[in-house]
Every structure is written in structure tokens, then in C-alpha cells.
Design an enzyme around this catalytic site. Sequence first.
Site, short mmCIF file in Angstrom:
data_model
loop_
_atom_site.label_atom_id
_atom_site.label_comp_id
_atom_site.label_asym_id
_atom_site.label_seq_id
_atom_site.Cartn_x
_atom_site.Cartn_y
_atom_site.Cartn_z
N SER A 92 109.41 -61.18 72.57
CA SER A 92 109.52 -62.44 71.84
C SER A 92 110.03 -63.51 72.80
O SER A 92 111.01 -63.28 73.50
CB SER A 92 110.50 -62.28 70.68
OG SER A 92 110.96 -63.53 70.21
N HIS B 212 108.14 -65.12 65.79
CA HIS B 212 109.08 -64.04 65.50
C HIS B 212 110.19 -64.52 64.55
O HIS B 212 110.64 -63.77 63.70
CB HIS B 212 109.69 -63.50 66.80
CG HIS B 212 108.71 -62.72 67.63
ND1 HIS B 212 107.95 -63.31 68.61
CD2 HIS B 212 108.37 -61.42 67.61
CE1 HIS B 212 107.19 -62.39 69.18
NE2 HIS B 212 107.42 -61.23 68.59
#
Length: 124
Positions: free
Chosen positions: A93, A52
Site C-alpha cells: 500500500s 487501501h
Amino acid sequence: MGKKIGELADVPDVDIAEAGCFKYILIEVRDLGATREQSKLVVRGDASCAYHADVLDLLQDKIDDSKLKLDCKGGGRIRVNPQTRTISVYGYSMGFGRADHEKTVEILKKNYPQWTIEITDEEY
């Protein structure tokens, strides 16, 4: 690379891959030069990014950081199927936490008005 983005209005609301399953992040972009601090949320996802944070780096490289500031609000995954015109938003994430998928869907619906966009929690 050319001129960097220095205006909030010039930052596209959505920049995601056209198809496939990939990591995405929800980012607040703040205008540092405004008398009243203005900001907006944008969605970014890229199939070439393993993490991410890599997605965040792609946008960071495109902006003038003396004028705009990025604040990642979390991440997840997006699955885009152009054949069925569907987008699924799910997951989280490890580094940034779970994005507000409801806000993500709201932003995506403005850019894909004819598509079916949903939050699914069956997958990571």
C-alpha cells in the site's frame, strides 16, 4: 445501519471479495475495554475500493470505536480464483506500507483450509 460491533470476538478474521484482484489491508483490532489489552489481526479486502484507506473505512464504519480500536498494519493486493481455489497475496500500500504477507496467509489459511494460498512478488 444497525448495531455496531463492540466485541473483539464478533469481528470476523477475514472479509474479502469472493473472486478477482483487489486491494487488501491487515488490521490489528484492539479491545479498549479489556483489563489486559487484547487484540487480533484481521484481513480485509474489497473489490469496490479504489484505495487501501477505503478498505479501512469500511471496517471503521462497522465497529463501536468507544470499545474497539483499529490499527492498519499495511496492505497489498489479493487475487482470489474460486475455480482453481487459489489465493495470491502480493504488493504493498502506498499509504500504509507493505503488510506482513506471512501473517496474512496464516489468517487466510484458517478460513480457506482447502485452498492453495501463496505469496507472490512478481506483481504489484
